[in-house]
Design a protein around this motif. Structure first.
Motif, mmCIF file in Angstrom:
data_model
loop_
_atom_site.group_PDB
_atom_site.id
_atom_site.type_symbol
_atom_site.label_atom_id
_atom_site.label_comp_id
_atom_site.label_asym_id
_atom_site.label_seq_id
_atom_site.Cartn_x
_atom_site.Cartn_y
_atom_site.Cartn_z
ATOM 1 N N ARG A 331 -37.755 15.987 1.802
ATOM 2 C CA ARG A 331 -37.378 14.974 1.048
ATOM 3 C C ARG A 331 -38.168 15.009 -0.348
ATOM 4 O O ARG A 331 -37.705 14.858 -1.567
ATOM 5 N N ASN A 332 -39.613 14.846 0.143
ATOM 6 C CA ASN A 332 -40.534 14.823 -1.289
ATOM 7 C C ASN A 332 -40.302 16.090 -2.188
ATOM 8 O O ASN A 332 -40.319 15.710 -3.362
ATOM 9 N N LEU A 333 -40.003 17.214 -1.528
ATOM 10 C CA LEU A 333 -39.948 18.589 -2.351
ATOM 11 C C LEU A 333 -38.682 18.310 -3.265
ATOM 12 O O LEU A 333 -38.495 18.811 -4.465
ATOM 13 N N VAL A 334 -37.545 18.206 -2.664
ATOM 14 C CA VAL A 334 -36.054 17.991 -3.189
ATOM 15 C C VAL A 334 -36.162 16.468 -4.104
ATOM 16 O O VAL A 334 -35.509 16.890 -5.182
ATOM 17 N N ASP A 335 -36.949 15.610 -3.888
ATOM 18 C CA ASP A 335 -37.068 14.544 -4.989
ATOM 19 C C ASP A 335 -37.842 14.982 -6.179
ATOM 20 O O ASP A 335 -37.351 14.570 -7.351
ATOM 21 N N ASN A 336 -38.965 15.767 -6.113
ATOM 22 C CA ASN A 336 -39.346 16.400 -7.206
ATOM 23 C C ASN A 336 -38.625 17.369 -8.226
ATOM 24 O O ASN A 336 -38.310 17.157 -9.419
ATOM 25 N N ALA A 337 -37.758 18.316 -7.275
ATOM 26 C CA ALA A 337 -36.813 18.868 -7.960
ATOM 27 C C ALA A 337 -35.703 18.230 -8.663
ATOM 28 O O ALA A 337 -35.506 18.540 -9.758
ATOM 29 N N ILE A 338 -35.245 17.255 -8.165
ATOM 30 C CA ILE A 338 -34.263 16.467 -8.984
ATOM 31 C C ILE A 338 -34.803 15.691 -10.114
ATOM 32 O O ILE A 338 -34.403 15.765 -11.210
ATOM 33 N N ARG A 339 -36.016 15.108 -9.983
ATOM 34 C CA ARG A 339 -36.837 14.235 -10.856
ATOM 35 C C ARG A 339 -36.966 15.227 -12.047
ATOM 36 O O ARG A 339 -37.106 14.728 -13.055
ATOM 37 N N TYR A 340 -37.626 16.429 -11.744
ATOM 38 C CA TYR A 340 -38.451 17.153 -12.864
ATOM 39 C C TYR A 340 -37.357 18.245 -13.457
ATOM 40 O O TYR A 340 -37.551 18.925 -14.378
ATOM 41 N N LEU A 394 -48.204 11.016 -5.560
ATOM 42 C CA LEU A 394 -48.564 11.258 -4.118
ATOM 43 C C LEU A 394 -47.619 12.269 -3.530
ATOM 44 O O LEU A 394 -48.023 12.628 -2.317
ATOM 45 N N GLY A 395 -46.578 12.514 -4.072
ATOM 46 C CA GLY A 395 -45.431 13.312 -2.878
ATOM 47 C C GLY A 395 -46.056 14.594 -2.864
ATOM 48 O O GLY A 395 -45.976 15.115 -1.349
ATOM 49 N N LEU A 396 -46.588 15.516 -3.448
ATOM 50 C CA LEU A 396 -47.258 16.760 -3.117
ATOM 51 C C LEU A 396 -48.513 16.527 -2.189
ATOM 52 O O LEU A 396 -48.589 17.450 -1.163
#
Ligand SMILES: Nc1ncnc2c1ncn2[C@@H]1O[C@H](COP(=O)(O)OP(=O)(O)OP(=O)(O)O)[C@@H](O)[C@H]1O
Ligand SMILES: [Mg+2]
Length: 431
Positions: A331-340, A394-396
């Motif tokens: 979820r954190n990786l996908v969240d980063n992908a969407i956000r950036y 904090l995600g990564l």
């Protein structure tokens, strides 16, 4: 120079070489003296063989060369009076002695045969010395040959004895910072055991401190949650009341700040939870199933940015890891992908099995992360400079902590033509 192993080997080698040298010198001297005494004995014996009857023959024979002996080692037999081949003073006493004849030292035995015949049996000192030297050298040859072997064996043995220490330090060196488990002291030399016990005690104390700190962060985040919820509630209520447009604008900013603070606290709590060593129960888990779950959660965000997000691999791989952990990680990786990833971009999720490992890839078409930042982005609160998106940084860190506890590996790379490719390698694939 500070290596104990090196110093031990060097000192022992020096000692061996020193003792061997002293022993060699003594052995050489002794053998040399003995060989000389032996030759004195031979001279005396030959002189004993000279009788008035044999004298002439022996004198004659001694002049001939003897095959197999060199010129210098030759024995001569003559009477004192003949003055040939040696010219000797007539006043020499009987017995064995060393005399100088025309600058060359000779070892001779003088013997009185009868009233007017005195015989001399002699040999050049140089020839005798050479024979003595050769036999003395033969006695020290074993030393010379064995000392290097001994020193080599010594180095080998010392290295072997220090092996447990080398193994211990390399095992400590290869540990991750999360691994504070005790070092095994079984099979270690008794001199090292106290050291290992002390390190284990230290590890225990560090573990306690780290746990305390984590608990503090978790408690603090937890305690902040309620007042923040109350504040959000108040803001919501405030929104329902009449107020001038300027105040409404301020309120909107306040609500955004409150949301950010709540997200930060949630991330902090998650980080504190996943940094705990004990993870949840492991299940046999289908990666496609986790993909679906994560996509369901984040699809609204992706759709809002018109990002084309989906799973590109048809195959499925099953692994044995705690489901919650894998879900939070992805979820954190996908969240980063969407956000950036900018609007209209693309995000592909895929999974494949490689050598008993599940390889999960999340590829986006965003700006990617510069090579020199790829290690630092895993640090808590670290965000790439110029990043205009909201986020706590904090995600990564959460991703890395989960990876450490489930034994996964996370690698950041480039996507073509641009973007970030995150590769998560999970061990423990189940067929
Ligand atoms: N897919 C990505 N593309 C570009 N940059 C990224 C990507 N993922 C992470 N980054 C960069 O790495 C930084 C750290 O990411 P991380 O997920 O740890 O924190 P965050 O996204 O800023 O905050 P959080 O995830 O806690 O809300 C981000 O701030 C961003 O600059
Ligand atoms: Mg993030």
């Amino acid at each position: 120079m500070r290596s104990l192993r090196f110093r031990l080997s060097a000192w022992l080698s020096l000692l061996i070489a020193g003792i061997a040298a002293v022993a060699g010198v003594i052995a050489f001297e002794t053998a040399f003296r003995e060989a000389n005494e032996l030759q004195d004995g031979q001279l005396a014996q030959v002189s004993a063989l000279v009788t008035p009857r044999s004298l002439a023959a022996m004198e004659h024979e001694a002049l001939a060369s003897v095959p197999g002996t060199d010129h210098e080692a030759k024995l001569i037999v003559q009477t004192l009076a003949t003055r040939a081949p040696l010219t000797l003073p007539a006043a020499l006493p009987d017995g064995i002695q060393t005399v100088n004849v025309a600058g060359t030292p000779w070892r001779i035995v003088v013997k009185t045969l009868d009233a007017d015949t005195r015989v001399v049996v002699g040999q050049q000192t140089a020839g005798r010395d050479e024979i003595a030297r050769n036999s003395a050298l033969a006695t020290i040859m074993p030393f010379v040959m064995l000392v290097p072997v001994l020193i080599f064996m010594l180095g080998f043995l010392v290295r072997r004895m220090f092996m447990p220490l080398t193994a211990l330090s390399s095992s400590l060196d290869h540990r991750t910072e999360h691994d504070l488990s005790e070092l095994p002291d079984a099979g270690l030399p008794s001199e090292i055991v106290p050291f290992v016990v002390a390190i284990n005690r230290l590890l225990g104390r560090i573990g306690q401190t780290v746990a305390l700190q984590r608990r503090f962060v978790a408690d603090a985040a937890h305690e902040l949650r309620s007042p923040l919820t109350a504040l959000s509630l108040q803001a919501e209520r405030l929104e329902a009341t009449e107020m001038p447009p300027q105040a409404r604008e301020r309120l909107a900013a306040l609500k955004r700040g409150l949301t950010r603070a709540r997200v930060l606290i949630e991330q902090l709590l998650t980080l504190a939870r996943v940094q705990d060593q004990a993870s949840g129960p492991t299940h046999t888990l289908s990666i496609q199933h986790v993909f679906r779950h994560v996509l369901e959660e984040s699809m609204p965000l992706a759709e809002a940015k018109r990002i084309d997000m989906g799973v590109t691999s048809k195959d499925d791989v099953t692994v044995r890891v705690p489901e919650v952990d894998l879900r939070i990680l992805l979820r954190n990786l996908v969240d980063n992908a969407i956000r950036y990833t900018p609007e209209g971009g693309r995000i592909d999720l895929s999974v494949c099995a490689v050598d008993d490992q599940a390889v999960v890839r999340i590829v986006d078409s965003g700006p990617g992360i510069a090579r020199e930042e790829r290690e630092r982005v895993f640090d808590p609160f670290y965000r790439v400079i110029g990043n205009v998106q909201n986020g706590s940084g904090l995600g990564l860190s959460i991703v890395r902590s989960i990876a450490a506890r489930i034994g996964a590996e996370v690698e950041l790379g480039d996507a073509a033509p641009h973007g970030l490719q995150v590769t998560v390698t999970l061990a423990g694939i189940s067929h």
